[in-house]
Design an enzyme around this catalytic site. Structure first.
Site, mmCIF file in Angstrom:
data_model
loop_
_atom_site.group_PDB
_atom_site.id
_atom_site.type_symbol
_atom_site.label_atom_id
_atom_site.label_comp_id
_atom_site.label_asym_id
_atom_site.label_seq_id
_atom_site.Cartn_x
_atom_site.Cartn_y
_atom_site.Cartn_z
ATOM 1 N N ILE A 184 -58.363 -6.594 46.372
ATOM 2 C CA ILE A 184 -58.869 -7.682 45.523
ATOM 3 C C ILE A 184 -59.777 -7.098 44.435
ATOM 4 O O ILE A 184 -59.622 -7.401 43.255
ATOM 5 C CB ILE A 184 -59.660 -8.721 46.354
ATOM 6 C CG1 ILE A 184 -58.780 -9.338 47.433
ATOM 7 C CG2 ILE A 184 -60.256 -9.806 45.460
ATOM 8 C CD1 ILE A 184 -59.523 -10.217 48.428
ATOM 9 N N ARG A 219 -42.888 3.439 44.157
ATOM 10 C CA ARG A 219 -43.010 4.539 45.123
ATOM 11 C C ARG A 219 -42.810 3.967 46.511
ATOM 12 O O ARG A 219 -42.928 2.761 46.730
ATOM 13 C CB ARG A 219 -44.365 5.258 44.999
ATOM 14 C CG ARG A 219 -45.577 4.505 45.455
ATOM 15 C CD ARG A 219 -46.820 5.360 45.229
ATOM 16 N NE ARG A 219 -48.032 4.749 45.753
ATOM 17 C CZ ARG A 219 -48.492 4.895 46.982
ATOM 18 N NH1 ARG A 219 -47.841 5.631 47.857
ATOM 19 N NH2 ARG A 219 -49.630 4.310 47.355
ATOM 20 N N GLU A 220 -42.542 4.842 47.450
ATOM 21 C CA GLU A 220 -42.324 4.388 48.824
ATOM 22 C C GLU A 220 -43.638 3.876 49.410
ATOM 23 O O GLU A 220 -44.649 4.565 49.375
ATOM 24 C CB GLU A 220 -41.792 5.553 49.682
ATOM 25 C CG GLU A 220 -40.326 5.875 49.455
ATOM 26 C CD GLU A 220 -39.402 4.728 49.801
ATOM 27 O OE1 GLU A 220 -39.541 4.153 50.904
ATOM 28 O OE2 GLU A 220 -38.555 4.373 48.952
ATOM 29 N N TYR A 245 -61.630 1.946 65.453
ATOM 30 C CA TYR A 245 -62.157 0.579 65.295
ATOM 31 C C TYR A 245 -61.296 -0.413 66.077
ATOM 32 O O TYR A 245 -61.788 -1.217 66.862
ATOM 33 C CB TYR A 245 -62.162 0.211 63.807
ATOM 34 C CG TYR A 245 -62.480 -1.231 63.499
ATOM 35 C CD1 TYR A 245 -63.810 -1.648 63.319
ATOM 36 C CD2 TYR A 245 -61.467 -2.175 63.359
ATOM 37 C CE1 TYR A 245 -64.110 -2.968 63.025
ATOM 38 C CE2 TYR A 245 -61.759 -3.503 63.068
ATOM 39 C CZ TYR A 245 -63.073 -3.885 62.894
ATOM 40 O OH TYR A 245 -63.367 -5.212 62.606
ATOM 41 N N ILE A 281 -49.530 -2.474 41.043
ATOM 42 C CA ILE A 281 -49.110 -2.704 42.423
ATOM 43 C C ILE A 281 -48.188 -1.573 42.866
ATOM 44 O O ILE A 281 -47.210 -1.249 42.184
ATOM 45 C CB ILE A 281 -48.359 -4.056 42.533
ATOM 46 C CG1 ILE A 281 -49.303 -5.212 42.157
ATOM 47 C CG2 ILE A 281 -47.794 -4.250 43.926
ATOM 48 C CD1 ILE A 281 -48.596 -6.543 41.991
#
Length: 310
Positions: free
Chosen positions: A191, A271-272, A146, A206
């Protein structure tokens, strides 16, 4: 004097419908060229009834169809494209629509001698930026089919400018959001994920520390930029369209919590995470298009929640 006709590919889609609304307010005639695979049929039927909009239900992959449909149009807006997600799942279709399709539209515009073509490019042409804010003259390093096609589109515009005098503006859209967007859209998935949880009183989750950021730009401001690019005196340049503000995922969660009106705290999933950040330098948009954003992320997200929850 007869109304000027604008040819708009992908005009039945999310961004397209917002652009068409503004064009009609400015008294243009609009010819929508769309294969309707993702178009809003009901809304298009309403617009066609006004007598100021016509629909050519065809695909940009067919050059002859594009050329024939563009006859008599004064200017062109090219929005039709396959999304980032789909381009990675099916590179063949992506190249077909996003590269061959681009060339068909640009070649027809050059042949018909249109006054101006506005191309929906993307901030993704930069790849992972080395510095913020991102400027139009920065190095381009597109990473997916894209993004590669968007950069190729800009290069093709340069070719038709040099060979046939085509006049163009390529708008590098940053992270577009707003009412009417498909929930699967690449930039809005975060979102939608947050809002779904918040609606049921659950905290947003998150990954990492929420440091990754995007430059969220409301679709109404995107539509305004397209019309400004159509009418600007200067051309033959790429232009960033964003707010210039990088909103982190953690900040976005706070904005949405406030907008939904629930009493929760975000949860962090340690987490990474590859932290990528986005923010546009919009100096050129102001200077070349006389455009700047009018909707803040806080206001835009709040309105989006209101339109979803009712």
């Amino acid at each position: 004097m007869s109304k000027k006709t604008v040819f708009i590919t992908g005009g039945a889609g999310f961004i397209g419908l917002h652009v068409v609304r503004l064009l009609l307010e400015k008294d243009y005639q609009v010819r929508i060229f769309d294969n309707m695979s993702r178009g809003d049929r009901e809304r298009i039927d309403e617009l066609v009834k006004t007598g100021n909009v016509e629909l050519v239900e065809q695909d940009v992959r067919y050059g002859g169809a594009v050329h024939a449909a563009m006859k008599g149009c004064e200017s062109v807006i090219h929005l039709a494209a396959v999304s980032i997600n789909k381009s990675q799942a099916d590179p063949y279709e992506s190249i077909d629509i996003n590269v061959v399709g681009n060339n068909n539209v640009f070649a027809a515009a050059a042949d018909h001698g249109v006054r101006r073509i506005v191309f929906a490019s993307s901030a993704s042409v930069y790849g992972d930026p080395k510095k913020l804010p991102m400027h139009e003259d920065d190095e381009l390093s597109p990473l997916t089919p894209y993004c590669i096609a968007k950069r190729t589109g800009e290069d093709l515009l340069g070719f038709y400018q040099r060979s046939k005098g085509l006049n163009w503006v390529a708008l590098r859209f940053f992270n577009v959001y707003g009412p009417g967007q498909k929930p699967t859209a690449y930039y809005t998935s975060v979102i939608n994920h947050f809002v779904k949880r918040l609606k049921t009183g659950q905290p947003p989750i998150i990954d990492g520390k929420g440091e990754q950021s995007m430059d969220f730009i409301h679709v109404h401001d995107i539509a305004r930029s397209v019309v400004a690019a159509l009418e600007s005196e200067q051309g033959n340049v790429p232009v960033n369209i964003g707010t210039g503000i990088d909103t982190t995922v953690a900040s976005l969660a706070e904005i949405l919590i406030k907008a939904v009106g629930v009493d929760v705290e975000p949860q962090f999933n340690p987490r990474e995470v590859l932290v990528s950040r986005r923010a546009a330098d919009i100096t050129r948009a102001k200077e070349v298009l006389g455009w700047e954003p009018t909707i803040t992320v806080g206001d835009g997200m709040t309105d989006l929640i209101k339109s979803e929850i009712g």
